[in-house]
Scaffold this active site. Structure first.
Site, PDB file in Angstrom:
ATOM      1  N   CYS A   1      84.027  44.421  52.954  1.00  0.00           N
ATOM      2  CA  CYS A   1      82.565  44.383  52.911  1.00  0.00           C
ATOM      3  C   CYS A   1      81.960  44.563  54.309  1.00  0.00           C
ATOM      4  O   CYS A   1      82.196  43.742  55.208  1.00  0.00           O
ATOM      5  CB  CYS A   1      82.100  43.067  52.298  1.00  0.00           C
ATOM      6  SG  CYS A   1      80.310  42.906  52.277  1.00  0.00           S
ATOM      7  N   CYS A  58      79.732  41.547  55.348  1.00  0.00           N
ATOM      8  CA  CYS A  58      80.520  40.392  55.803  1.00  0.00           C
ATOM      9  C   CYS A  58      80.983  40.633  57.240  1.00  0.00           C
ATOM     10  O   CYS A  58      80.982  39.712  58.066  1.00  0.00           O
ATOM     11  CB  CYS A  58      81.718  40.154  54.895  1.00  0.00           C
ATOM     12  SG  CYS A  58      81.318  39.348  53.334  1.00  0.00           S
ATOM     13  N   ASP A  78      68.303  47.939  59.943  1.00  0.00           N
ATOM     14  CA  ASP A  78      68.960  48.900  59.065  1.00  0.00           C
ATOM     15  C   ASP A  78      69.394  50.118  59.897  1.00  0.00           C
ATOM     16  O   ASP A  78      68.651  50.610  60.749  1.00  0.00           O
ATOM     17  CB  ASP A  78      68.015  49.322  57.936  1.00  0.00           C
ATOM     18  CG  ASP A  78      68.756  50.024  56.801  1.00  0.00           C
ATOM     19  OD1 ASP A  78      68.832  49.440  55.702  1.00  0.00           O
ATOM     20  OD2 ASP A  78      69.253  51.149  57.020  1.00  0.00           O
ATOM     21  N   HIS A 112      79.405  35.832  50.894  1.00  0.00           N
ATOM     22  CA  HIS A 112      79.444  37.072  50.122  1.00  0.00           C
ATOM     23  C   HIS A 112      79.001  36.820  48.681  1.00  0.00           C
ATOM     24  O   HIS A 112      79.732  36.204  47.902  1.00  0.00           O
ATOM     25  CB  HIS A 112      80.833  37.710  50.131  1.00  0.00           C
ATOM     26  CG  HIS A 112      80.852  39.018  49.395  1.00  0.00           C
ATOM     27  ND1 HIS A 112      80.570  40.212  50.013  1.00  0.00           N
ATOM     28  CD2 HIS A 112      81.043  39.305  48.091  1.00  0.00           C
ATOM     29  CE1 HIS A 112      80.614  41.184  49.119  1.00  0.00           C
ATOM     30  NE2 HIS A 112      80.893  40.657  47.940  1.00  0.00           N
ATOM     31  N   ASN A 154      67.736  45.692  45.906  1.00  0.00           N
ATOM     32  CA  ASN A 154      68.208  46.615  44.877  1.00  0.00           C
ATOM     33  C   ASN A 154      69.410  45.980  44.200  1.00  0.00           C
ATOM     34  O   ASN A 154      70.398  45.658  44.860  1.00  0.00           O
ATOM     35  CB  ASN A 154      68.588  47.957  45.497  1.00  0.00           C
ATOM     36  CG  ASN A 154      67.393  48.651  46.137  1.00  0.00           C
ATOM     37  OD1 ASN A 154      66.281  48.579  45.622  1.00  0.00           O
ATOM     38  ND2 ASN A 154      67.613  49.310  47.276  1.00  0.00           N
ATOM     39  N   HIS A 179      76.698  43.615  48.874  1.00  0.00           N
ATOM     40  CA  HIS A 179      76.537  42.273  49.468  1.00  0.00           C
ATOM     41  C   HIS A 179      75.030  42.047  49.439  1.00  0.00           C
ATOM     42  O   HIS A 179      74.279  42.852  50.024  1.00  0.00           O
ATOM     43  CB  HIS A 179      77.107  42.258  50.897  1.00  0.00           C
ATOM     44  CG  HIS A 179      77.014  40.937  51.604  1.00  0.00           C
ATOM     45  ND1 HIS A 179      78.096  40.327  52.208  1.00  0.00           N
ATOM     46  CD2 HIS A 179      75.962  40.117  51.832  1.00  0.00           C
ATOM     47  CE1 HIS A 179      77.722  39.183  52.767  1.00  0.00           C
ATOM     48  NE2 HIS A 179      76.411  39.040  52.559  1.00  0.00           N
ATOM     49  N   HIS A 215      71.316  41.676  49.796  1.00  0.00           N
ATOM     50  CA  HIS A 215      70.458  41.854  50.975  1.00  0.00           C
ATOM     51  C   HIS A 215      69.030  42.122  50.539  1.00  0.00           C
ATOM     52  O   HIS A 215      68.787  42.730  49.498  1.00  0.00           O
ATOM     53  CB  HIS A 215      70.957  42.997  51.870  1.00  0.00           C
ATOM     54  CG  HIS A 215      71.227  44.285  51.145  1.00  0.00           C
ATOM     55  ND1 HIS A 215      72.362  44.490  50.386  1.00  0.00           N
ATOM     56  CD2 HIS A 215      70.513  45.433  51.056  1.00  0.00           C
ATOM     57  CE1 HIS A 215      72.342  45.705  49.872  1.00  0.00           C
ATOM     58  NE2 HIS A 215      71.214  46.303  50.249  1.00  0.00           N
TER      59      HIS A 215
HETATM   60  P1  5GP Z   1      71.016  49.326  49.519  1.00  0.00           P
HETATM   61  O1  5GP Z   1      71.029  50.812  49.308  1.00  0.00           O
HETATM   62  O2  5GP Z   1      72.340  48.712  49.123  1.00  0.00           O
HETATM   63  O3  5GP Z   1      69.842  48.613  48.912  1.00  0.00           O
HETATM   64  O4  5GP Z   1      70.843  49.113  51.071  1.00  0.00           O
HETATM   65  C1  5GP Z   1      71.901  49.197  51.966  1.00  0.00           C
HETATM   66  C2  5GP Z   1      71.304  49.462  53.319  1.00  0.00           C
HETATM   67  O5  5GP Z   1      72.294  49.207  54.277  1.00  0.00           O
HETATM   68  C3  5GP Z   1      70.843  50.902  53.508  1.00  0.00           C
HETATM   69  O6  5GP Z   1      69.455  50.902  53.828  1.00  0.00           O
HETATM   70  C4  5GP Z   1      71.709  51.407  54.659  1.00  0.00           C
HETATM   71  O7  5GP Z   1      71.002  52.228  55.550  1.00  0.00           O
HETATM   72  C5  5GP Z   1      72.169  50.121  55.321  1.00  0.00           C
HETATM   73  N1  5GP Z   1      73.477  50.185  55.947  1.00  0.00           N
HETATM   74  C6  5GP Z   1      74.625  50.703  55.401  1.00  0.00           C
HETATM   75  N2  5GP Z   1      75.650  50.535  56.250  1.00  0.00           N
HETATM   76  C7  5GP Z   1      75.144  49.907  57.346  1.00  0.00           C
HETATM   77  C8  5GP Z   1      75.735  49.476  58.573  1.00  0.00           C
HETATM   78  O8  5GP Z   1      76.938  49.623  58.825  1.00  0.00           O
HETATM   79  N3  5GP Z   1      74.911  48.882  59.475  1.00  0.00           N
HETATM   80  C9  5GP Z   1      73.579  48.686  59.222  1.00  0.00           C
HETATM   81  N4  5GP Z   1      72.855  48.088  60.188  1.00  0.00           N
HETATM   82  N5  5GP Z   1      73.002  49.078  58.079  1.00  0.00           N
HETATM   83  C10 5GP Z   1      73.770  49.695  57.152  1.00  0.00           C
HETATM   84 ZN    ZN Z   2      80.120  40.715  51.925  1.00  0.00          ZN
END
Ligand code: 5GP
Ligand code: ZN
Length: 116
Positions: free
Chosen positions: A8, A11, A34, A50, A89, A100, A102
């Site tokens: 993850c 994590c 992000d 987690h 989401n 995970h 968020h």
């Molecule tokens: P989801 O699409 O799951 O709602 O949002 C995941 C978010 O995590 C996305 O906006 C993506 O840009 C961000 N994200 C994915 N991998 C990483 C990472 O390694 N570091 C950071 N800071 N953000 C990430």
């Molecule tokens: Zn996690």
């Protein structure tokens, strides 16, 4: 235990083994920028624990869920955000790409409703 960097990304960010632009942390909650911002301010607020998504949370997580929301409020104040959007989401069909829990805290542009 699922709480490893191997399985993850978030994590890994929470335990410091994956680099991020950290904004806030305490014993339960971490917030960071992000990587691919969708607004001038785009922060992610996560529990250290987690939990894959909101529908995996239950009564035992009530305090933690409250802390996540209060962290969003505090960061909005700290960043002087007057209007902001707070989004989670839940599941692929809703746009979840990282499993995970968020919350996206976004601000600095106009947001449409209903969300796309
Ligand atoms: P989801 O699409 O799951 O709602 O949002 C995941 C978010 O995590 C996305 O906006 C993506 O840009 C961000 N994200 C994915 N991998 C990483 C990472 O390694 N570091 C950071 N800071 N953000 C990430
Ligand atoms: Zn996690």
């Amino acid at each position: 235990m699922y709480n490893t960097t191997m399985t993850c990304i978030f994590c890994g960010i929470a335990d410091g083994s994956i680099k991020s632009q950290l904004i806030y942390e305490d014993e339960d909650v971490v917030a960071f920028k992000d990587l691919n911002p969708q607004a001038p301010t785009h922060l992610l607020i996560i529990p250290r624990q987690h939990i894959a998504r909101l529908d995996e949370a239950d009564e035992q997580h009530a305090l933690l869920l409250g802390k996540l929301l209060l962290t969003a409020k505090k960061l909005a104040k700290q960043f002087n955000l007057k209007d902001f959007r707070l989004v989670t989401n839940n599941g692929k069909g809703a746009g979840q790409s990282v499993d995970h829990l968020h919350f996206h805290l976004m601000a600095g542009r106009r947001f449409n409703w209903p969300a796309g």
